[in-house]
Design an enzyme around this catalytic site. Structure first.
Site, short mmCIF file in Angstrom:
data_model
loop_
_atom_site.label_atom_id
_atom_site.label_comp_id
_atom_site.label_asym_id
_atom_site.label_seq_id
_atom_site.Cartn_x
_atom_site.Cartn_y
_atom_site.Cartn_z
N ASN A 18 29.96 36.62 47.70
CA ASN A 18 29.99 36.09 46.33
C ASN A 18 30.93 34.89 46.34
OD1 ASN A 18 30.35 35.59 43.62
ND2 ASN A 18 31.47 37.49 43.18
N LYS A 32 31.58 32.84 44.06
CA LYS A 32 32.20 32.55 42.74
C LYS A 32 32.06 31.04 42.46
CE LYS A 32 34.95 36.63 43.31
NZ LYS A 32 36.17 37.37 43.01
N HIS A 47 29.74 41.70 36.94
CA HIS A 47 30.96 41.52 37.74
C HIS A 47 32.17 41.60 36.81
CE1 HIS A 47 34.06 39.59 40.13
NE2 HIS A 47 33.33 39.88 41.20
N GLU A 86 34.73 39.89 36.53
CA GLU A 86 35.14 38.61 35.93
C GLU A 86 34.26 38.25 34.75
OE1 GLU A 86 35.16 36.36 39.61
OE2 GLU A 86 36.88 37.56 40.27
N GLU A 118 33.90 47.89 42.56
CA GLU A 118 34.96 46.90 42.78
C GLU A 118 36.13 47.20 41.86
OE1 GLU A 118 33.30 42.98 44.45
OE2 GLU A 118 32.90 42.96 42.31
N GLY A 166 40.49 39.83 44.72
CA GLY A 166 41.24 38.60 44.88
C GLY A 166 42.75 38.79 44.98
N SER A 210 38.88 42.36 48.06
CA SER A 210 39.69 41.97 49.21
C SER A 210 39.18 42.52 50.55
CB SER A 210 41.16 42.35 48.99
OG SER A 210 41.67 41.67 47.86
P1 PGA Z 1 37.44 39.30 46.78
O1 PGA Z 1 36.32 39.33 45.62
O2 PGA Z 1 36.76 39.70 48.04
O3 PGA Z 1 37.93 37.89 46.79
O4 PGA Z 1 38.49 40.27 46.36
C1 PGA Z 1 35.35 40.33 45.59
C2 PGA Z 1 34.46 40.14 44.38
O5 PGA Z 1 34.95 39.80 43.31
O6 PGA Z 1 33.24 40.35 44.46
#
Ligand code: PGA
Length: 254
Positions: free
Chosen positions: A12, A14, A98, A100, A170, A176, A214
């Site tokens: 992803n 983003k 997601h 976010e 997640e 992140g 992460s």
């Molecule tokens: P990350 O993001 O691997 O940077 O923690 C995962 C995600 O939001 O899908």
């Protein structure tokens, strides 16, 4: 005999990338993933780069997905992108809900369900993202929160359609932050998710449940060794060919 679920690793991106970066990542990944068919791989570039990625992938071993979609089919919805458009440019899957999107753009379970329906209606495979915040985990509500997010999908879509979804667990506190759930913590929630689905009448053994938050080359093996972890949704570590490839290869050897 248990169902064998092929591991799946999805990047992803983003809101990161450019024409140049898309070319670099997609060409690099396709070259290296050729013939590694023991696992599945996918990338989710930002909307403007989807068509470019599709043409670079061609017949390559990389599925193309979007990070979001509109619940509406077409019309006067400025700034929105429909499921049919995603299909048209070559997407086969789409992330839905997601964290976010939920926290920064106010996506409720109701909106998430509408988007899941829109995706399924166009034959796009939705990757339904669920997960709890740190406060929710610390107050002992992690299962309740995840169970509620899943329950909304089961209720809204019906049991039959649920087997067409991929689920991505997640934990918001791991996204992140460099702070991954331990393999045991992740496994416990994945088992809970599979149980919830089974209890609702879904053929849960056939549903892939990815872990996200992460994930990197150093922790992927430990996560993939868990019985209910069927792959990963990778953010930061999907932005470099070498790092993402190491996670893909961990999925192949697991
Ligand atoms: P990350 O993001 O691997 O940077 O923690 C995962 C995600 O939001 O899908």
């Amino acid at each position: 005999m248990g169902t064998v679920r092929k591991k799946l690793v999805i990047g992803n991106w983003k809101m990161n990338g450019s024409l140049e970066k898309t070319k670099l990542l997609v060409e690099g990944l396709c070259a290296e993933l050729q013939g590694l068919d023991l696992a599945g791989f996918g990338v989710c570039p930002p909307f403007p780069y989807l068509a470019q990625a599709a043409s670079l992938i061609g017949e390559g071993a990389l599925a193309l997905g979007a990070q979001n979609l509109s619940a509406e089919p077409q019309g006067a919805y400025t700034g929105e992108v429909s499921a049919a458009m995603l299909k048209d440019v070559g997407c086969s899957f789409v992330l839905v809900g997601h964290s976010e999107r939920r926290s920064l753009y106010g996506e409720t379970d109701e909106i998430v369900v509408a988007k899941l329906k829109a995706a399924l209606g166009q034959g796009l495979q939705p990757v339904l993202c669920v997960g709890e915040t740190l406060a929710e985990r610390e107050s002992g509500q992690a299962e309740l929160v995840v169970g509620t997010q899943l329950g909304a999908a089961v209720h809204g879509l019906g049991v039959e359609s649920m087997s067409r979804l991929v689920v991505a667990y997640e934990p918001v506190w791991a996204i992140g932050t460099g702070k991954t759930a331990t393999p045991e913590e992740a496994q416990a929630m994945h088992a809970y998710i599979r149980n919830c689905l089974q209890n609702c009448g879904v053929d849960a053994a056939s549903v892939s449940i990815l872990y996200g938050g992460s994930v990197n080359a150093a922790n992927a093996d430990g996560l993939f060794a868990q019985k209910d972890i069927d792959g990963a949704l990778v953010g930061g570590a999907s932005l470099e060919v070498s790092g993402f490839l190491m996670i893909c290869k961990a999925a192949v050897r697991s």
